[in-house]
Every structure is written in structure tokens, then in C-alpha cells.
Design an enzyme around this catalytic site. Structure first.
Site, short mmCIF file in Angstrom:
data_model
loop_
_atom_site.label_atom_id
_atom_site.label_comp_id
_atom_site.label_asym_id
_atom_site.label_seq_id
_atom_site.Cartn_x
_atom_site.Cartn_y
_atom_site.Cartn_z
N GLU A 129 50.60 -76.89 -55.95
CA GLU A 129 51.34 -78.08 -55.53
C GLU A 129 50.36 -79.10 -54.97
O GLU A 129 49.25 -78.73 -54.57
CB GLU A 129 52.38 -77.70 -54.46
CG GLU A 129 51.73 -77.31 -53.15
CD GLU A 129 52.67 -76.55 -52.21
OE1 GLU A 129 53.51 -77.20 -51.61
OE2 GLU A 129 52.52 -75.32 -52.08
N LYS A 131 48.32 -81.48 -52.52
CA LYS A 131 47.98 -81.48 -51.10
C LYS A 131 48.22 -82.91 -50.61
O LYS A 131 47.52 -83.84 -51.01
CB LYS A 131 46.52 -81.09 -50.89
CG LYS A 131 46.14 -81.03 -49.43
CD LYS A 131 44.78 -80.38 -49.26
CE LYS A 131 44.50 -80.02 -47.82
NZ LYS A 131 44.38 -81.18 -46.94
N ASP A 133 48.26 -86.11 -48.33
CA ASP A 133 47.34 -86.64 -47.33
C ASP A 133 48.13 -87.34 -46.23
O ASP A 133 48.24 -88.56 -46.20
CB ASP A 133 46.36 -87.60 -48.01
CG ASP A 133 45.16 -87.88 -47.14
OD1 ASP A 133 45.01 -87.21 -46.10
OD2 ASP A 133 44.37 -88.77 -47.50
N TYR A 241 56.68 -77.53 -47.02
CA TYR A 241 55.91 -76.62 -47.87
C TYR A 241 55.56 -75.29 -47.20
O TYR A 241 54.89 -74.46 -47.78
CB TYR A 241 54.64 -77.29 -48.39
CG TYR A 241 53.77 -77.90 -47.30
CD1 TYR A 241 53.14 -77.11 -46.34
CD2 TYR A 241 53.57 -79.27 -47.23
CE1 TYR A 241 52.36 -77.66 -45.36
CE2 TYR A 241 52.77 -79.84 -46.25
CZ TYR A 241 52.17 -79.02 -45.31
OH TYR A 241 51.40 -79.57 -44.33
N LYS A 329 40.12 -79.39 -53.82
CA LYS A 329 40.01 -80.83 -53.54
C LYS A 329 39.65 -81.62 -54.79
O LYS A 329 38.92 -81.13 -55.64
CB LYS A 329 38.92 -81.05 -52.47
CG LYS A 329 39.30 -80.53 -51.09
CD LYS A 329 40.51 -81.26 -50.56
CE LYS A 329 40.66 -81.22 -49.07
NZ LYS A 329 39.73 -81.92 -48.26
N CYS A 423 10.62 -86.08 -30.40
CA CYS A 423 12.04 -86.30 -30.16
C CYS A 423 12.25 -87.74 -29.68
O CYS A 423 11.59 -88.17 -28.73
CB CYS A 423 12.53 -85.32 -29.10
SG CYS A 423 14.19 -85.69 -28.50
N CYS A 426 13.42 -87.61 -25.75
CA CYS A 426 12.61 -87.17 -24.61
C CYS A 426 11.12 -87.18 -24.91
O CYS A 426 10.31 -86.90 -24.03
CB CYS A 426 13.05 -85.79 -24.14
SG CYS A 426 12.63 -84.47 -25.28
N CYS A 447 13.71 -80.59 -31.55
CA CYS A 447 13.06 -81.03 -30.33
C CYS A 447 12.74 -79.79 -29.51
O CYS A 447 13.57 -78.90 -29.35
CB CYS A 447 14.01 -81.94 -29.57
SG CYS A 447 13.63 -82.12 -27.83
N CYS A 453 15.43 -82.29 -22.24
CA CYS A 453 15.81 -83.36 -23.17
C CYS A 453 17.21 -83.88 -22.83
O CYS A 453 18.19 -83.15 -22.89
CB CYS A 453 15.79 -82.83 -24.60
SG CYS A 453 16.33 -84.09 -25.78
S1 IVH Z 1 50.04 -75.13 -46.71
C1 IVH Z 1 48.43 -71.89 -43.47
N1 IVH Z 1 50.59 -77.01 -48.41
O1 IVH Z 1 46.63 -79.48 -45.35
C2 IVH Z 1 48.29 -73.28 -43.98
N2 IVH Z 1 49.28 -77.60 -46.50
O2 IVH Z 1 43.97 -78.43 -44.74
C3 IVH Z 1 49.57 -73.78 -44.55
N3 IVH Z 1 48.70 -79.97 -46.38
O3 IVH Z 1 47.26 -78.53 -42.05
C4 IVH Z 1 49.39 -75.12 -45.11
N4 IVH Z 1 49.72 -80.58 -48.22
O4 IVH Z 1 48.62 -80.46 -43.01
C5 IVH Z 1 49.96 -76.71 -47.26
N5 IVH Z 1 51.21 -78.59 -49.98
C6 IVH Z 1 50.59 -78.28 -48.85
C7 IVH Z 1 49.91 -79.24 -48.08
C8 IVH Z 1 49.26 -78.86 -46.92
C9 IVH Z 1 49.00 -80.98 -47.20
C10 IVH Z 1 47.88 -80.08 -45.17
C11 IVH Z 1 48.46 -79.44 -43.94
C12 IVH Z 1 47.40 -78.49 -43.45
C13 IVH Z 1 46.19 -79.02 -44.11
C14 IVH Z 1 45.17 -77.92 -44.29
#
Ligand code: IVH
Length: 708
Positions: A129, A131, A133, A241, A329, A423, A426, A447, A453
Site C-alpha cells: 500500500e 506510504k 506522507d 492502516y 522508498k 579542531c 578548540c 578532535c 573541546c
Molecule cells: S504501518 C508498526 N502503513 O510511516 C508501524 N505506516 O515510517 C506501523 N506511514 O509512523 C506503520 N503510511 O506514520 C504504515 N500505509 C502505511 C503508512 C505508514 C505512512 C507512516 C506512519 C509511520 C511511518 C513509519
């Protein structure tokens, strides 16, 4: 309107003018705070900002009756977090590990296969699914009624933003479905769509106000408005999710729970789908990536999750991320800009890190002004010079980096960068250590000034108050820098004697620029709250080289109290001692880490710093997560072949029951679990007269007799 000083001197202001001016300043300062703290995009210099604050305070002093309830002088640096009540998460809100390549995805599935001990041909079903943002949120429902909305915070403790969450139309306030469990905490992401973001900015522009930088930061800022009416005006959206504390689950698969969420009225991402193989996972990834530009909201990758919940449960977590899920990613975004200068920063362990100071440039919706150049060899390899046009890259939440130089654009008079061998803070020699094992020179120049320092001292203090360490409200990096410069705080204990010294001081904190009576009192109260501190946080906060959060926790768990830990580390200064052997034998701690720890405690100055700190604070003994576990606090060694589960899984289970897993047998071992083929460890255990268990007997002991 110009936020800079208005011409009229404070002495000449009439009350109605003063009132208007205070209103203007409150708005301006709130906006600059938001730009600085939340969007990382300040518009004015620190000096101009300070001038605004000074003017505000001068007017307030002259017209005390006009002080506004939302006066900027009531806030310390305006970290908005001070305003919401804290909420502890019953189930921690963790993060996800990241992968970037196809090979990483293959590795992810292979690790799971090994951990669960699955046959090579057994299918591991996985969901894929987008991710999102945005920012994560935990929504608690009691008998179907929304009772709480909380931000993630540090994962254990977030902020109560219920009133704001209630204004979000997409989040059900009440779930009427008959099969909704008594208690069910839905987790997901709050975000802002591109269309709503554009409309908001158009409104801002029309009103002559500053526009926002990107949807993510704007969504975060909107959710943390103190006035829920403000949140309501920003169209925020939601995707569910995951889940936290629940009284029952509606399915035994990830997909099944997602479908239930949808049935109950929560938005679930329509692109979520099931995959039976790495090929299908990669196809899902490419497919989602292809739709990225037209989705209408920001996503930064694809999340894969093992579908079977019983497998998720067995896989558990490592450190702060689940073994059963990972974020794949999207490739990093790149941009071209001019490198103005190379600055050398000194870290808490003395590492000199070169940082590129850039002409500000927007990469993936964020303004970037600094990028890492990693180390001396990297600069030489890429031949990066001041004045160069460079290509930079930013991947998600990773620090931007300089990728390469556009050589055609190099100024004629440019000169190669010479990395300093002293450094910058210092003046001590900065050297590259030689690794005794490999005989190779370390890439990092350090350093050698150590305790003299100032840069290292400040960085150690910043680490001391950082989020996973003492985490004191209102005392962040900025304040530490200022306090260090003024001599108010030079070592950790000074934080805890701040108030006592302030009480008898001529130069009170509240008279200092940017502070007032209330903000100073708030800070002292926040400091007092930390006089009792969890042992793992304390150990981590010391900033011992190689000792991160996970190692801090392992040490806390092993030694139980700070006194016991310290005493053992002093004893372990003798490398031949049992204490050193025990430290070195802890699973997860090797020779390098063990040496760094004993060296830290052997340093007289560190002992003094600790003595003075312990005079002020009371470390709490480490609390086992599961006190009723029959093996809590016991040391276990696994040897021979395990037949019921992989060694990693056996180890993870033992740790979940608060047992300590060690690599070799000693007099301190409580149980040796021996499978077929056990050799020298078993022999040693017998010689020492230790309790030796078969694998079955072990499961019986931990109450998991035989698998159904
Ligand atoms: S599952 C145990 N599903 O990504 C972790 N996270 O980098 C359960 N996020 O803190 C997270 N889309 O805020 C999950 N489809 C998705 C997501 C998602 C965005 C975010 C979430 C999490 C962060 C982790």
C-alpha cells in the site's frame, strides 16, 4: 505587513496603539515561530526576531494590563508541544525500516523466511500500500465512540489532540457497526490533499499572508492548532492502516482488518493489495509509483506488511520497527544549487563532519540549505570546492547529501578544499584513528581535545536533553547553546541546579531576552519532572560512543540499577575481570562497544560529572515489561539445534519475556537450553552445575508447552 520594527518608540505609544501593536506582534511572532520550528523555513534573522520579542516585552512592561492571553512571552521558543496534554500510548507507535532497492525487498522476505523457519516454497503473503506522507495519529474508540486522538510524539507519549481530530470530517466520531469491538484503537495517517493545500495557499495569498511550504508540514501545523476552529478550516484527510490497543480483532489477516476498517467507515487506501511473491511486490511498487503524480496527495514509498497476523505476532519488533513490515522508498529527489562554503562541525564524540552550506533550494517540497559531505575522503573523491555548482539529493527524512559537482560550472579561481587537521572549535589536533583490528585508517577525523573541546561539550549536552534522553520540555538545542555560552549550563548537573542558582542570581533567566517569568517557571518545573529518570534513558543520555538507544536498553535490563551498572563498569576496567567478561558476553554487545563503555567509566572527569549529576537526580530501577514472566531477569543461553523455531525467534521470544540472552555460558547463566548437537557450552554448563533444559522443557517453563 512588514514584521520588522514599526517606527514609533515604545515610550510614545498610546494605549490603543499599544494594544494594536501587541496584537500585531503576537501574530508575527507566532508566525515566525511556526516558520522556524515547524517548517524549518525562517524568513527573518535571529537578530530581527529577537528585536520583535524585545519590543513585545517592552510594551508589555509599560502596559501590563494589555498583556494578551496568547502573549509570545508566555512561550519558550514556542515549541507548540507545551500546550497539549500528554497521552501515553498503551501500545507503542513505532516506525518502519526503509529499503531502497529490489535486492533489499528480496532480503526482507528472506529474513522473514529464516526467522519463521519456513520452507523455501512456502508462500509469504504480503500486503502492499502507499506510504502516505502525513503524520500518524492514534484514534481510540470506546464502544464505538471516538474518545481520544493522539499524535505519535516519541512513540511512547504523544499529545492529546482530540478536539482537533473531531473536526476532521473523514474520521468517524461514532462507529455504529454491531461487530465493532468494545475497545479499538485505529491508527493511520492525517494528510492534506494537493487541491486543499493549493486552495489554502491561494487564500493566504489573497489575504496578503505568507504561503505554506508543503502539505505535510501544513497538515502537522494544522492538527496542532490550539484553537480547533483553526483546524476545522484546514481540510484535513485521513487513511487508516493499523491499530493499537484492541479488545478484539475482526480478522486474522492484515487485509481482513483493513476491510473491516473500511466497513466501519474509515477511509482505507484503495491501492492496497495482496502480493504472493517478490515479483508481485515489485510490480505493486512500480504500479503505485506510476500513479504517484496523479493521486492528489503526497506519498513517499510503498509499505509491505506480512498478511498473516499470527506471523506478525511471532516476528515481533526489533528496536523500534516491526520485522513484519518495511517501507520501500521512492528514489530520492535531486536538485542543482551552488555550494557557498564548506563548514566543519564537531560532534559529541569529536568527529569532524563537513557540511555543505548551500544556496537555498527546494527539493521535494522542502527548502534545503545544508547537506552532508560525509567525510574528508568523500570531499577529495568528488573534489567538492566552495563556489561549485553541485547536485544534491534528498530521500525522505534522510539528511540531504551532495552527490556530485557540475564541473563545467566551476569558477576559474577555485581551489581544492583542504580538510583541517585541527579542531575548529578548540584547536586540538584532529586525527584519523587506525583500527587495531584491520590496520586501516578510520574515515572519520576526530578532535583529540576530548573534555577541553567546547564543541564536544555542547554536543554532549544537546544529546543529554534530546528526545530519547532527558527530553526536557522547553530545553532544546537552541537553549542549550545559549546557556552554555553564558556559562549557565556547562555540565549535565548544572541543568538541575539552574533554579537554585537563578534564585540568588542578579541575572535572572526571566530577565533574559526571549524569556519571561512564566516561561522560566515552566522550564524549572519541566526540569524538576525529570529528576526521576528511567535507567535506559539515563544510560543513553551519557553519550558513550557506540551506546545508542538499543544498547542503553540492553544495559539497563542487564544491570537493573544505575549503582549496579556503574560498579560493574568500574570493575570491568580490568579486562581480565569477570565483570568485563559478563559485559562482553551480553548478546548485542561486542568487544568495541564493551571497550568504549569501560573507557568512559575509567575517565576521572566522567566520574565527577556523574557524581554531581546523581546528587541531583534519582534514576529509577529498570522495569521489566512483563513482571509476571517466569523467566524475567534470568540469563539464558541457547545451544545446539533448535527444532521448534529458528534461533532468532527463540531469542526474540525469550527477550519478549524479559529474559536476557547471552552468547556463552558462565556462572551467571540461569538456564542453558540445549538441542541436539550441543557441545562445549553444554559441557561447561554441566561442569558448573547449571540448569540445563531441553527445548520442550523450555517452552513448558515459559508456558508455551506444545504447538497445536
Ligand atoms: S504501518 C508498526 N502503513 O510511516 C508501524 N505506516 O515510517 C506501523 N506511514 O509512523 C506503520 N503510511 O506514520 C504504515 N500505509 C502505511 C503508512 C505508514 C505512512 C507512516 C506512519 C509511520 C511511518 C513509519
Amino acid at each position: 505587513m512588514n514584521d520588522k520594527l514599526q517606527a514609533k518608540p515604545v515610550e510614545d505609544l498610546k494605549p490603543d496603539e499599544a494594544e494594536a501593536e501587541l496584537e500585531r506582534l503576537a501574530g508575527a511572532l507566532a508566525r515566525h515561530d511556526a516558520l522556524y520550528y515547524r517548517q524549518d523555513a525562517p524568513e527573518i534573522s535571529d537578530a530581527d526576531y529577537d528585536e520583535l520579542r524585545r519590543r513585545n516585552e517592552a510594551i508589555e512592561t509599560r502596559f501590563p494590563d494589555l498583556v494578551r492571553p496568547d502573549s509570545p512571552s508566555h512561550r519558550v521558543g514556542a515549541a507548540p508541544s507545551e500546550q497539549f496534554a500528554k497521552v501515553s500510548h498503551k501500545v507503542a507507535m513505532l516506525s518502519l525500516g526503509n529499503v531502497f532497492s529490489e535486492d533489499d525487498v528480496v532480503d526482507f522476505l528472506n529474513r522473514i523466511r529464516r526467522f519463521l523457519g519456513l520452507e523455501p516454497d512456502e508462500t509469504i503473503e504480503v500486503t502492499a500500500e502507499p506510504k502516505i506522507d502525513g503524520l500518524s495519529i492514534a484514534l481510540t474508540y470506546d464502544h464505538g465512540q471516538l474518545v481520544q486522538g493522539a499524535t505519535r510524539g516519541d512513540g511512547n507519549e504523544g499529545e492529546n489532540v482530540t478536539a482537533n481530530v473531531e473536526t476532521i470530517a473523514e474520521i468517524p466520531k461514532r462507529v455504529a457497526d454491531a461487530d465493532y469491538p468494545e475497545r479499538f484503537e485505529v491508527r493511520g495517517e492525517i494528510y492534506m490533499s494537493h487541491a486543499d493545500f493549493a486552495a489554502l495557499n491561494a487564500r493566504q495569498e489573497a489575504a496578503g499572508r505568507q504561503t505554506y511550504v508543503n502539505p505535510r508540514n501544513t497538515a502537522a501545523g494544522s492538527l496542532r492548532q490550539l484553537d480547533p476552529k483553526m483546524t476545522a478550516e484546514r481540510a484535513l484527510k485521513f487513511f487508516g492502516y493499523a491499530w493499537g490497543e484492541v479488545s478484539a480483532l475482526p480478522s486474522d489477516t492484515q487485509m481482513g482488518v483493513a476491510q473491516a476498517l473500511q466497513r466501519w467507515g474509515f477511509p482505507v487506501n484503495p491501492l492496497m493489495r495482496l502480493c504472493q511473491s517478490t515479483d508481485e511486490m515489485l510490480a505493486a511498487y512500480r504500479d503505485i509509483e506510476a500513479q504517484r503524480a496523479t493521486l492528489g496527495y503526497d506519498i513517499d514509498g510503498v509499505v509491505y506488511k506480512v498478511n498473516r497476523l499470527d506471523w506478525q505476532d511471532r516476528l515481533g519488533f526489533v528496536s523500534r520497527s516491526p520485522r513484519w513490515a518495511v517501507a520501500h522508498k521512492f528514489p530520492a529527489e535531486q536538485a542543482t544549487t551552488v555550494l557557498r562554503d564548506i563548514e566543519i562541525q564537531v560532534g559529541r564524540t569529536g568527529a569532524l563532519t563537513p557540511v555543505a552550506k548551500l544556496e537555498p533550494v527546494t527539493v521535494g517540497g522542502v527548502v534545503v540549505q545544508n547537506a552532508t559531505l560525509h567525510n574528508e575522503d568523500e570531499i577529495a573523491r568528488k573534489d567538492v570546492r566552495a563556489g561549485d555548482t553541485v547536485i544534491i539529493q534528498r530521500a525522505g527524512d534522510v539528511i540531504p547529501q551532495v552527490l556530485s559537482v557540475v564541473e563545467e560550472k566551476r569558477p576559474k579561481d577555485s581551489k581544492p578544499f583542504i580538510f583541517p587537521d585541527r579542531c575548529p572549535a578548540c584547536g586540538s589536533h584532529a586525527v584519523r584513528e587506525v583500527n587495531p583490528k584491520t590496520g586501516k585508517e578510520d574515515v572519520v577525523r576526530r578532535c583529540t581535545g576530548g573534555l577541553i573541546c567546547p564543541a564536544q561539550a555542547v554536543e554532549r549536552l544537546k544529546h543529554f536533553v534530546s528526545r530519547n534522553a532527558f527530553d526536557i520540555d522547553g530545553l532544546g538545542s537552541k537553549q542549550i547553546e545559549a546557556f552554555f555560552e553564558e556559562g549557565r549550563v556547562l555540565k549535565p548537573a548544572d541543568i538541575f541546579t539552574l533554579k537554585a542558582r537563578d534564585d540568588v542570581s542578579q541575572e535572572k533567566l526571566e530577565d533574559r531576552e526571549g524569556w519571561g517569568a512564566l516561561s522560566a517557571a515552566n522550564l524549572f518545573a519541566a526540569i524538576d519532572l525529570r529528576r526521576q529518570i528511567e535507567l535506559d534513558r539515563l544510560i543513553y543520555s551519557l553519550g558513550v560512543r557506540h551506546v545508542g538507544e538499543t544498547t542503553g536498553r540492553i544495559l539497563a535490563k542487564t544491570y537493573g540499577t544505575f549503582e549496579a551498572f556503574w560498579a560493574a563498569m568500574v570493575e570491568a576496567g580490568d579486562r581480565q575481570s569477570d565483570a568485563f567478561a559478563e559485559l562482553n558476553n551480553i548478546d548485542g554487545i561486542g568487544e568495541v562497544v564493551a571497550s568504549a563503555i569501560v573507557e568512559f567509566f575509567a575517565e576521572r572527569h566522567n566520574a565527577e560529572v556523574l557524581d554531581s549529576l546523581l546528587a541531583e537526580i534519582a534514576p529509577l530501577p529498570f522495569e521489566m515489561d512483563q513482571t509476571d514472566s517466569p523467566v524475567a531477569g534470568k540469563t539464558v543461553v541457547f545451544t545446539g539445534t533448535l527444532e521448534r523455531m529458528s534461533r532468532s525467534e527463540a531469542k526474540a521470544r525469550a527477550e519478549r519475556l524479559s529474559a536476557k540472552v547471552a552468547g556463552s555460558v558462565s556462572a551467571k547463566t540461569d538456564y542453558v537450553v540445549a538441542g541436539p548437537g550441543a557441545g562445549s557450552k553444554l559441557k561447561k554448563a554441566e561442569e558448573l552445575g547449571l540448569t540445563v533444559l531441553s527445548e520442550d522443557a523450555w517452552y513448558e517453563l515459559i508456558g508455551e508447552a506444545q504447538e497445536p
